[in-house]
Design a protein around this motif. Structure first.
Motif, mmCIF file in Angstrom:
data_model
loop_
_atom_site.group_PDB
_atom_site.id
_atom_site.type_symbol
_atom_site.label_atom_id
_atom_site.label_comp_id
_atom_site.label_asym_id
_atom_site.label_seq_id
_atom_site.Cartn_x
_atom_site.Cartn_y
_atom_site.Cartn_z
ATOM 1 N N SER A 198 -3.287 3.225 -5.471
ATOM 2 C CA SER A 198 -3.271 2.662 -4.113
ATOM 3 C C SER A 198 -1.995 1.902 -3.782
ATOM 4 O O SER A 198 -1.610 1.813 -2.603
ATOM 5 N N TYR A 205 -8.758 -11.015 -4.913
ATOM 6 C CA TYR A 205 -9.406 -9.830 -4.347
ATOM 7 C C TYR A 205 -9.171 -9.739 -2.841
ATOM 8 O O TYR A 205 -9.039 -8.640 -2.292
ATOM 9 N N GLY A 206 -9.095 -10.883 -2.175
ATOM 10 C CA GLY A 206 -8.750 -10.892 -0.766
ATOM 11 C C GLY A 206 -7.337 -10.373 -0.554
ATOM 12 O O GLY A 206 -7.071 -9.599 0.379
ATOM 13 N N LYS A 228 -3.873 -3.595 0.470
ATOM 14 C CA LYS A 228 -4.340 -2.204 0.495
ATOM 15 C C LYS A 228 -4.493 -1.698 1.926
ATOM 16 O O LYS A 228 -4.249 -0.521 2.218
ATOM 17 N N GLN A 229 -4.904 -2.579 2.851
ATOM 18 C CA GLN A 229 -5.102 -2.190 4.248
ATOM 19 C C GLN A 229 -3.796 -2.177 5.046
ATOM 20 O O GLN A 229 -3.796 -1.876 6.244
ATOM 21 N N ILE A 262 -5.695 -8.356 -2.597
ATOM 22 C CA ILE A 262 -5.719 -6.925 -2.895
ATOM 23 C C ILE A 262 -6.166 -6.127 -1.676
ATOM 24 O O ILE A 262 -5.560 -5.116 -1.300
ATOM 25 N N SER A 263 -7.236 -6.591 -1.057
ATOM 26 C CA SER A 263 -7.790 -5.884 0.099
ATOM 27 C C SER A 263 -6.807 -5.858 1.264
ATOM 28 O O SER A 263 -6.611 -4.819 1.906
ATOM 29 N N SER A 309 -5.110 -15.644 1.445
ATOM 30 C CA SER A 309 -6.485 -15.515 0.949
ATOM 31 C C SER A 309 -6.697 -16.507 -0.191
ATOM 32 O O SER A 309 -5.749 -16.885 -0.879
ATOM 33 N N SER A 332 0.840 -1.188 0.000
ATOM 34 C CA SER A 332 0.000 0.000 0.000
ATOM 35 C C SER A 332 0.884 1.250 0.000
ATOM 36 O O SER A 332 1.869 1.331 0.751
ATOM 37 N N TYR A 345 -4.710 -0.528 -9.962
ATOM 38 C CA TYR A 345 -4.701 0.045 -8.609
ATOM 39 C C TYR A 345 -3.478 0.937 -8.408
ATOM 40 O O TYR A 345 -2.956 1.043 -7.294
#
Length: 290
Positions: free
Chosen positions: A246, A220-221, A227-228, A223-224, A216, A168, A243
């Motif tokens: 981000s 998508y898991g 990102k967090q 990515i999330s 994950s 991130s 992305y």
């Protein structure tokens, strides 16, 4: 099959008006055509044609039988024309499988653009990170990462992508301060991960064995979680670019080796036009999106 052939010969004799003319159109000898009619009448135990040296006419049984022959011929012609038409204009169903990352970022946009103008074609997409059995699942096309084992399926390489080691943008400083860097992995990655990276300028290589902490079952898991700020991980370059606001490369001077992408299908003979068009569209999109 023999009965159907005899019926078509009989139909042609009726339409031509004589055995001689029918033989010419069928490119058969007169005796062969005559034998077909005799055998047909013998098998049916009925007279279909009344013949003299100058004229032929249908019996009442022959008239009804001729109508059935014409109906069968029409169905056969329609079946032939419809299948041939599919090679010109895609129709029916096209069932495709790919990993979640490839499906949503490459396959769906590529085929949506190409097949919008074909209302008679139905698309069915199956996003799955495991390799499904094409024959068992009745799948027309599979887009896979890496070469598959040798099988009866036809496969060829259509391009490649590069995984980007990233984190991130907002969390890079925080991650640097943690000491032992946490890693976010996808379920398809092994328990003991090892990345070989190459310097983009000097081509010097280094091997990095990350500390896998989070995992994950979908891209998508991952990515999330990345990102967090839960850790660093790899994302295909075409997703990393999506992305770009981000994410940031963790080691901008280094990159991983390209990962090949293959297309597989079960067709050993003529490939349906929809499958050909799909392969071409996905290949173009994969190589243009980066």
């Amino acid at each position: 099959m023999k009965k159907l052939r005899q019926m078509m010969v009989f139909m042609k004799v009726v339409e031509s008006g004589s055995i001689t003319k029918a033989a010419e159109k069928l490119e058969l000898s007169k005796s062969v055509v005559s034998q077909h009619i005799k055998q047909l009448e013998s098998d049916l135990d009925v007279t279909l044609l009344k013949r003299t040296t100058r004229k032929q006419s249908l019996t009442s049984e022959g008239e009804r039988f001729y109508e059935h022959c014409c109906a069968i011929h029409q169905v056969a012609e329609q079946a032939w024309d419809e299948v041939k038409q599919q090679q010109i204009e895609p129709r029916g169903k096209l069932k495709i499988t790919a990993s979640h990352a490839l499906m949503d970022s490459i396959v769906v946009p590529a085929l949506s653009n190409v097949f919008k103008g074909y209302p008679n074609l139905s698309l069915e997409f199956i996003g799955h990170d495991t390799q499904l059995d094409l024959m068992q699942e009745d799948i027309d096309l599979a887009i896979r990462i890496g070469e598959s084992p040798v099988s009866n399926l036809k496969q060829r390489r259509i391009g490649s992508f590069v995984d980007v080691l990233c984190c991130s943008k907002n969390e890079k400083e925080a991650l640097l301060s943690r000491g032992l860097l946490p890693y976010v992995a996808n379920n398809w990655q092994p328990k003991n991960i090892e990345h070989k990276l190459f310097n983009k300028h000097t081509k010097e290589s280094l091997v990095w064995k990350p500390n896998m902490v989070h995992r994950s079952n979908t891209v998508y898991g991952c990515i999330s979680m990345i990102k967090q700020g839960l850790g660093v991980g790899i994302l295909p370059d075409f997703i990393f670019n999506e992305y770009a606001d981000s994410f940031i490369e963790w080691l901008p001077e280094y990159q991983l080796e390209p990962t090949p992408v293959y297309v597989l299908h079960p067709y050993s003979g003529a490939i349906p036009s929809s499958v050909k068009m799909a392969i071409e569209a996905i290949t173009r999109y994969l190589n243009d999106v980066k």
